[in-house]
Every structure is written in structure tokens, then in C-alpha cells.
Design an enzyme around this catalytic site. Structure first.
Site, short mmCIF file in Angstrom:
data_model
loop_
_atom_site.label_atom_id
_atom_site.label_comp_id
_atom_site.label_asym_id
_atom_site.label_seq_id
_atom_site.Cartn_x
_atom_site.Cartn_y
_atom_site.Cartn_z
N ARG A 1 -3.29 -1.80 -6.48
CA ARG A 1 -2.43 -2.99 -6.44
C ARG A 1 -2.81 -3.88 -7.62
NH1 ARG A 1 -5.44 -5.47 -1.12
NH2 ARG A 1 -7.41 -5.84 -2.14
N SER B 1 14.35 -42.54 -17.66
CA SER B 1 13.24 -41.71 -17.20
C SER B 1 13.27 -41.73 -15.67
CB SER B 1 11.91 -42.28 -17.71
OG SER B 1 10.86 -41.50 -17.21
N HIS C 1 -15.33 -10.20 0.95
CA HIS C 1 -14.24 -11.04 1.46
C HIS C 1 -14.29 -12.44 0.86
CE1 HIS C 1 -12.40 -13.77 4.44
NE2 HIS C 1 -11.48 -12.82 4.46
N GLY D 1 -7.60 -7.99 3.98
CA GLY D 1 -8.50 -8.08 5.13
C GLY D 1 -7.92 -8.75 6.36
N TYR E 1 12.41 -34.08 -21.61
CA TYR E 1 10.97 -33.89 -21.41
C TYR E 1 10.58 -34.13 -19.96
CZ TYR E 1 10.64 -38.99 -21.30
OH TYR E 1 10.79 -40.31 -20.96
N CYS F 1 9.17 -38.97 -15.03
CA CYS F 1 7.76 -39.39 -15.07
C CYS F 1 7.16 -39.55 -13.68
CB CYS F 1 7.59 -40.66 -15.89
SG CYS F 1 8.48 -42.06 -15.22
N LYS G 1 0.84 -1.20 0.00
CA LYS G 1 0.00 0.00 0.00
C LYS G 1 0.87 1.25 0.00
CE LYS G 1 -3.87 -0.50 2.16
NZ LYS G 1 -4.40 -0.99 3.42
N ARG H 1 1.76 -47.09 -17.44
CA ARG H 1 1.92 -48.13 -16.42
C ARG H 1 1.08 -49.32 -16.85
NH1 ARG H 1 1.51 -43.32 -12.78
NH2 ARG H 1 3.33 -43.31 -11.42
N MET I 1 -5.33 -7.79 8.27
CA MET I 1 -4.80 -6.94 9.33
C MET I 1 -5.71 -5.74 9.52
SD MET I 1 -0.78 -7.31 8.70
CE MET I 1 -1.01 -6.82 7.02
N ARG J 1 -3.52 2.67 8.54
CA ARG J 1 -3.84 1.50 7.71
C ARG J 1 -2.65 0.57 7.58
NH1 ARG J 1 -7.16 3.74 2.63
NH2 ARG J 1 -7.38 1.57 2.55
C1 PEP Z 1 8.09 -43.36 -9.94
O1 PEP Z 1 8.50 -44.18 -9.12
O2 PEP Z 1 8.38 -42.16 -9.90
C2 PEP Z 1 7.22 -43.79 -11.03
C3 PEP Z 1 6.88 -42.94 -11.98
O3 PEP Z 1 6.74 -45.04 -11.01
P1 PEP Z 1 5.57 -45.51 -10.02
O4 PEP Z 1 4.97 -44.30 -9.42
O5 PEP Z 1 4.62 -46.28 -10.87
O6 PEP Z 1 6.31 -46.36 -9.05
#
Ligand code: PEP
Ligand code: MG
Length: 835
Positions: free
Chosen positions: A312, A720, A427, A99, A808, A788, A21, A531, A101, A90
Site C-alpha cells: 500500500r 477583502s 502501532h 490495526g 489572493y 483574510c 488489501k 489588524r 480491524m 484478513r
Molecule cells: C474577519 O472578520 O474575517 C476578519 C478577518 O476580521 P476579524 O477577525 O479581525 O474580525
């Protein structure tokens, strides 16, 4: 150290020192926007107060000096019986905590000054109204008098009597003492329970402290040519261009915020106060251009003269954030990169929430304001504490006449919020939007009496289920069919810009054609983890799977596996078709086999019980699972590889295009494990589809694999990172139990800051990943690398993956948009020139 700065004094201090503020008021003063005069007491002073529980030395003298300057500027005197200077006190922290304080208005009135104010303005009732407000606000905030001891209908005498009854003292007549105690109260409010809860929910550090702004009062309560309001430069719900806000004639700001009177739409001001309205429009245009962002302002009109009290960056829904960013880039106000950088990836989630099926024929029980989008169902609760309690057993919807900052813990616990009273800037609306929770506000058809709600002819009690639709403002009794979210044009626009910026590719974790198709719609560039274990469930398959597990020898297992093969093959065909042209990583069977069997106690057959007992392991997650299964019972993986190869071939024959298949082996820790499984993979593949290209790789999900990545890379085409298991095995935190047990304690006591299953433990698990990347690529520079585990859908973890140079990230389909945005933001940070 200096603690006080006038709004028009140049300072080096930014938001950290002056609060949001304070910097806003100083900046607007510099721009020549009409702002009342005043000064800011810094957060340094608050921190000193928090450390010693007393005002720091020298602060009072500095405040006196700045009051003197304010007197000079305004020609009024603080406490004067003729023409008193009144100020508001204020709060204003560096991070906005709407809101949470305290604020005290009309400080500087006493029994004499009120008469001076009446004479000076010729309006005795106005002067008394100010004094009554001061006594009440001061009583509540400074002396902790309960809210219900006062009423907005009180006159000065009644307010004063209530004050004295509650505190045992007369209302303080020394205006300097009023000011001093008001400043202390604002500092104190930093530590109030509700502020602490809010900070925890928003990960705001406890040691920032708040600044205090002492501002000359301007009066919206001087009659019909005065008023007060809040406004946004664009609609905070949709992002549509055009002023959006609320106005209350003859009122002070607290009336709007506290919802004592229901404000009117801003356009009514155009009729009643056209000049001030035009000036407001022009000022807001300037502010948005200056800040290059949607602004949320507070203003007061004092006898037709406009004053801005705050500006703001507006909190907004995800939809509004996308629309505003996309259109501001189109208008040339910001660049596309800035537009992409502005969207909070976590906020995208809001848009991806299910909505009420538009085709469903529903009886709308009531309608309120569409204050924050998304649909929520749950048992109703009428207070915040009950919300927290009941939410442990299932979803709840918090139903209140209106919410106050004291309800914050209940709002966090609830799926959504429904209020009887209050506007789009109430609020409930503001806080729910910030949290990304559905909210229907101002549902006046709803009647509350204790723990009974009357809604469209229904009488409802605690625990009865309702559904609210924060996108339309509709309220339903019972549960209602939901449909997947709808992605709009702005969403596509911003994500397309993000795609131009990001380096990381984004894949999805999906193990059926429907999820694969959805992932693709969200922009997935392949499947990073399919999976296969989920495919062995289902009425037709599970018995065969169980037969396989319980078979006495290889012959029996093979017989069952032969029957499972066609199921697997058709699953894979569906996934390959859904992902045509994009890579699909199929992970072979991973979980311990007992997961497919009933619990021993549920079984009567003696042979079965014996077999289940034999498969029992004390630590199944560290037991016979992953590639250990594949090595011990090669026929299982052989069947899976055969099914993959046949499916790829069939799809190629059908569509003319060969799927890009990647076969992935789980839980590898030794080069030899993968070497043997690679041989198995290649020999089955050579029998089934010798001409089809494919890759063979491994998960990196145990520390040994990360450390020996150089050797493992010799036999892998890709890695991965399975960061779920890698976190479990690196930290020795059970992924099944930790979160319900000690991890909660660790997090609430600050032993560790974040849940490592949500956000990568960069120092530990991340270090192993770094080692694996370096060693793997030292052996094979073009080794393909991805992640993953769940962390592939977490913005902070994605930034780390970008830094590591992974190819990725892969995450659940609904997180794909978030990952696209977070990857772009990571790339932008990397290319940013350090300041
Ligand atoms: C992991 O272990 O990160 C994975 C992707 O395999 P899961 O969760 O199936 O064990
Ligand atoms: Mg795993």
C-alpha cells in the site's frame, strides 16, 4: 450479486469493492509478484451483513466454491487430517485503517489436521505453534476472550484450556464453521468502538464496510530459514531512498504488529536469507515503479521462499512526503505537478511545528526511537481514558508500554506519545506519524510500574511534565525551550513548483514586523490583513488609549490620539520595511471600545465606572465597532490614516521605495459608510502624502455588503472577505461562543458536517461571496479581491476561493506554505481534464 473474487480473476471492482488489501493482492498477482493464492469477499457482502446482521444469501456457497478452487490449486484440502490447507482471514477496507480491524491466522486446524501438518512438515513443534496461535487469535477475535487469558508461552493444551474456561465451549473442530465465524468476526470488527473512533478522527464514512481476504497461509514460523517483516521502499520518517524495515526470524506477522518480540533491522535478513533478501529488494523496486509511489509492504519468508502479503502507499511524515515526492520527480518517476498534488497540505503543518532549541543545554533523561517528528510537552498520563480526561485541563503526553488500537482516543487527545516498547513500524509510530503527532517509541530505559514511571533517575507520577522530541528520540523531564521550525530544501523545492502552478497569490495576516518577516520567509506576497487594534495594547499605549476612550469630548480624544500617533507610525514603518516592495493592507480600528477597558468590577474610580457602564452593549459584536466607530469618532481613523501616510513617506525617504499601501475599512454594510470614510481617507492623505499612491477598500464581512457589492464597489479599490465575521453574521453563530456550546453538539450529531469557522460554509457564506464577486466586478472589472478570514489558511476553502477567481488569500504566517500548496492543487484540479 457475486460476492467473492479470486486474486487472479479480472474484476471491474476497485478499492471500494475489494478494499485496499484486496486490490493490492490482485494487482501483485497480475504483476507476477509472489503472492499466496486466495480470494476476496467484497465490501458489498459486509454492507449486506451490516444491514441484516447476517451473512447474505449465497455467500457461504460462493466461499465453499472458492475454497474448493484453492484446494485444487494448492493440492491441499481444507480440514484434511493428512495435508491440511490453512488460510488467514484478513480485513481490508477501502481506506487504510491500520490495526483497527481483525485478522485471524491459521484457520483450518483442528485436533486431527494439526497432526497432519506435523507429519507433512516433519515439524511437530511448528504445527503445534500454529494451532496454539489459532486458538488464541480465534478466541480473542471471534469469541471476545480477553487478551490476558492467553500467553505467547502457552502450549496447545494450555491455550485450549484457557479457551474453554473463558467460553464454556471446546475449541471448534469444524473448519468450515471456523472460517464462517472468522469472516463474521472481521465484518463485526468494522463496527468496533476503536474502529469507529478512528473513522471519526479521519473523517472516514461509517457505511463503507470492509472486505475480507482469505489467503493461503505461508509460514514465517518454520524456523530460522523463515520469518516475517514489514518494509518501506523509502524511509517513512525522512523519505530517504533505500529499503527500510524490520524483520523477525521464525515468526508470524502478528508478532511484529503486536510488538510481542522486538524485530531486527531489515539488513539482518541480508545475512541470514540472502536470496529472499535480493528478491525482496527487486520486488520492492518493481512495486514502487509500478505504483509510482512509496510502498509499505508486509512479507513472509516460508522456508527461503518470499511471499508478499500486502502493499500500500506508505503513510509518511511530511518531511518524508516532501523528500519522496521531490526525488521521485527528479528520478522521472512522476511529474512535478504530480509531486505537488501528492502532498497533503494539512501535513505541512508538521514541519512547521516548533522544535527543541538545538542550542539549549539539556539533560536527556532517556532516548528512544525518533518515530514521528516534532516536540511535545505535557503532563504524563498512563492510559488513554485519563489522557482524554486530563487533556481538557492542559496538554498531556501519553506514556504506554506500547500502544494498541484501543488507545486511539488517548493518542488523539495527547500532544505526543512515548512508548517503552516497539519499533518504527509499531502501532504508536505508524499512528502518530499519520496524525502528525510527535512520538518517541521503544524507549527501553523507561520503566513503568502502575502509575509510576522511572526515567533516567527520576521518579515521575501522573501529571508530571515531560518533553519528547520525536525528531531525535530524546526524552526530557520538565518543559524545554522550543524554537521555530526549520524549513528544509525539499520543502522549498516542492513549494517553488507549487508557485509555478498556482494562480492565487498568498498573503499573510500580520500586525508586527517580526510576524511580517516570518511570513515573508514562508513566501508571503504581502500582508492581506494588518489588524491595528493589537497596537494599542502594551504598557505605554494602553493607558493613553483608555484616556482617549474616556475623554469627555473630541478635544480630549484628539489630545490622547496625538500621543498615540507616533507609536502607530513607528509600527507601520517597521511593517512596511519588512514587506518592502509588497502590498500591505492596513485595517483601521475594528473592535468595540470596551475591549480596551478593564471590567467594571475591577475599577474603583466612580467616573471610570460610569463611563464603562455607558459603553456597555448587550451584543458588542453587533454594536459600536468597525467603521461605525470611524464614522462616530472620525478623529480616531484620522489619526490612523495620518500615521499610515507619514510612515509610508518616511520609509520612502529612507529606502527610496514607496510602500504599496492599502487602507481598509472594516464592517461596511452601506455604500454611504465607505463613501464617507473614503473621503476622510483621501483628505488626510492629501495633507500628508499627496504624491504617494495608495488604495482604499473595504472588508466584506456582513451580508448586506455582499448583496450590495455593486454599489459599494463604486467607492472601493478592493474587497477583502472577512469570513470570520461573515460566517458569524450569515449563520447567526457567535464566533466567540458557538464552538464551546451548541456547535460541538451540531458536529457530533451530524447536524452540520464541518465547523464553519474552520472550513467555509460554501453553500451559504460561499454563495454570498459569489454574489459579492459577481456584483462587485460588474461595477468594476478590475476590482481587487481577497480573503483574510481564517478560511484563507484552510485548503478546502482556498480551493473555493480559486474557483471564485479571487486574487489572493491571506492567512497566518505559519499557514502560508499550506496556502501556497493548496492554491497550486486547486489550480491543478481546475486544469485537469475530467475523466
Ligand atoms: C474577519 O472578520 O474575517 C476578519 C478577518 O476580521 P476579524 O477577525 O479581525 O474580525
Ligand atoms: Mg471581522
Amino acid at each position: 450479486m457475486r460476492y467473492v473474487f479470486d486474486f487472479d480473476e479480472p474484476t471491474d471492482g476497485g478499492r471500494e469493492l475489494l478494499g485496499g488489501k484486496g486490490v493490492g493482492l490482485a494487482e501483485m498477482t497480475r504483476m507476477g509478484v509472489p503472492v499466496p493464492a486466495g480470494f476476496t469477499i467484497t465490501t458489498d457482502a459486509c454492507r449486506a451483513f451490516l444491514a441484516s446482521r447476517d451473512l447474505p444469501d449465497g455467500l457461504e456457497a460462493e466461499v465453499d466454491e472458492h475454497i474448493r478452487r484453492l484446494e485444487e490449486r494448492t493440492g491441499k484440502r481444507f480440514g484434511s487430517p493428512d495435508d491440511p490447507l490453512l488460510v488467514s482471514v484478513r480485513s481490508g477496507a477501502a481506506v487504510s485503517m491500520p490495526g483497527m480491524m481483525d485478522t485471524i491466522l491459521n484457520v483450518g486446524l483442528n485436533d486431527e489436521a494439526v497432526q497432519g501438518l506435523a507429519r507433512k512438515t516433519g515439524d511437530e513443534s511448528f504445527a503445534n505453534d500454529c494451532y496454539r496461535r489459532l486458538i488464541q487469535m480465534y478466541g480473542e477475535t471471534v469469541d471476545g476472550v480477553p487478551h490476558d487469558r492467553f500467553s505467547a508461552d502457552d502450549d496447545v493444551e494450555r491455550a485450549r484450556a484457557a479457551y474453554t474456561a473463558a467460553t464454556g465451549d471446546e475449541f471448534p473442530q469444524d473448519v468450515r464453521d471456523q472460517l464462517r465465524r472468522a469472516i463474521l468476526a472481521v465484518f463485526e470488527s468494522w463496527s468496533s468502538p476503536r474502529a469507529q473512533v478512528y473513522r471519526r478522527a479521519h473523517e472516514i464514512p461509517d457505511d463503507l464496510g470492509t472486505a475480507v481476504n482469505v489467503v493461503q497461509m505461508v509460514f514465517g514460523n518454520k524456523g530460522d530459514r523463515s520469518g516475517t517483516g514489514v518494509a518501506f521502499t523509502r524511509d517513512p520518517s525522512t523519505g530517504e531512498q533505500g529499503l527500510y524495515g524490520e524483520f523477525l526470524a521464525n515468526a508470524q506477522g502478528e508478532d511484529v504488529v503486536a510488538g510481542i518480540r522486538t524485530p531486527q533491522p531489515l539488513r539482518v535478513m541480508r545475512e541470514s536469507l540472502p536470496n529472499a533478501f535480493d528478491q525482496l529488494v527487486e520486488t520492492m523496486r518493481r512495486l514502487e515503479e509500478h505504483y509510482r509511489d512509496v510502498q509499505d509492504i508486509e512479507f513472509t519468508v516460508d522456508d527461503e521462499q518470499l511471499y508478499l502479503l500486502q502493499t500500500r502507499s506508505a503513510k509518511r511524515t511530511a518531511a518524508a512526503a516532501l523528500k519522496a515526492a521531490a526525488s521521485m520527480a527528479d528520478e522521472g518517476l512522476i511529474t512535478r505537478e504530480e509531486a505537488v498534488a501528492r502532498i497533503d497540505p494539512a501535513q505541512l503543518d508538521q514541519l512547521l511545528h516548533p522544535m527543541i532549541d538545538p542550542a539549549a543545554e539539556l539533560e536527556v533523561a532517556a532516548k528512544g526511537l525518533n518515530a514521528s517528528p516534532g516536540a511535545a510537552s505535557g503532563g504524563i498520563v498512563f492510559d488513554a481514558d485519563t489522557a482524554v480526561e486530563r487533556a481538557k485541563a492542559g496538554p498531556v503526553v501519553l506514556v504506554r508500554y506500547e500502544t494498541t488500537p484501543d488507545d486511539i482516543h488517548g493518542m488523539i487527545a495527547a500532544q505526543g506519545v512515548l512508548t517503552v516498547h516497539g519499533g518504527m513500524t509499531s502501532h504508536a509510530a505508524v499512528v502518530a506519524r499519520g496524525m502528525g503527532k510527535p512520538c518517541v517509541a521503544g524507549c527501553e530505559e523507561l520503566a513503568l510500574e502502575g502509575t509510576t514511571a522511572r526515567l533516567g533517575g527520576h521518579e515521575l507520577h501522573e501529571g508530571d511534565v515531560i518533553t519528547i522530541d520525536g525528531g531525535t528520540g530524546r526524552v526530557f523531564v520538565g518543559e524545554v525551550p522550543l524554537v521555530p521550525p526549520q524549513i528544509n530544501e525539499d520543502f522549498e523545492t516542492i513549494l517553488a513548483w507549487a508557485d509555478d502552478i498556482r494562480r492565487l497569490k498568498v498573503r499573510a495576516n500580520a500586525d508586527n514586523p517580526a510576524d511580517a518577516r516570518r511570513a515573508r520567509e514562508f513566501g508571503a506576497q504581502g500582508i492581506g490583513l494588518c489588524r491595528t487594534e493589537h497596537m494599542f495594547f502594551g504598557d505605554e499605549r494602553l493607558p493613553v488609549m483608555q484616556e482617549m476612550i474616556l475623554a469627555d469630548g473630541e478635544r480630549g480624544r484628539r489630545a490622547a490620539l496625538d500621543r498615540l500617533l507616533p507609536f502607530q507610525q513607528s509600527d507601520f514603518e517597521g511593517i512596511f520595511e519588512a514587506m518592502a516592495g509588497l502590498p500591505v493592507t492596513i485595517r483601521l480600528l475594528d473592535p468595540p471600545l470596551h475591549e480596551f477597558l478593564p471590567a467594571e468590577g475591577e475599577v474603583t474610580d466612580a467616573r471610570l465606572r460610569k463611563r464603562i457602564r455607558a459603553l456597555h452593549e448587550a451584543n458588542p459584536m453587533l454594536g459600536t465597532r468597525g467603521c461605525r466607530l470611524g464614522l462616530q469618532f472620525p478623529e480616531i481613523y484620522e489619526m490612523q490614516i495620518r500615521a499610515i501616510a507619514r510612515a509610508a513617506l518616511a520609509v520612502q525617504e529612507r529606502t527610496g521605495d514607496a510602500p504599496c499601501v492599502e487602507v481598509m475599512h472594516p464592517l461596511v454594510g452601506f455604500r454611504e459608510e465607505l463613501a464617507r470614510l473614503r473621503d476622510l481617507t483621501e483628505s488626510v492623505w492629501a495633507e500628508e502624502a499627496p504624491d504617494l499612491e495608495h488604495l482604499v477598500g473595504t472588508m466584506i464581512e456582513v451580508p448586506r455588503a455582499a448583496l450590495r457589492a455593486d454599489e459599494i464597489a463604486e467607492v472601493a479599490d478592493f474587497f477583502s472577505f472577512g469570513t470570520n465575521d461573515l460566517t458569524q453574521t450569515t449563520l447567526a453563530f457567535s464566533r466567540d461562543d458557538a464552538e464551546g456550546k451548541f456547535l460541538t453538539h451540531y458536529l457530533s450529531h451530524g447536524v452540520i458536517e464541518r465547523n464553519p469557522f474552520e472550513t467555509l460554509d460554501i453553500d451559504g457564506v460561499g454563495d454570498l461571496m459569489r454574489i459579492a464577486v459577481e456584483r462587485g466586478r460588474a461595477t468594476k472589472p478590475d476590482l481587487k479581491l481577497g480573503i483574510c478570514g481564517e478560511h484563507g489558511g484552510d485548503a478546502q476553502s482556498i480551493a473555493f476561493c480559486d474557483e471564485l477567481g479571487l486574487d489572493y488569500v491571506s492567512c497566518s504566517p505559519f499557514r502560508v506554505p499550506l496556502a501556497r500548496l493548496a492554491s497550486a492543487q486547486a489550480a491543478l484540479r481546475e486544469t485537469a481534464v475530467p475523466a
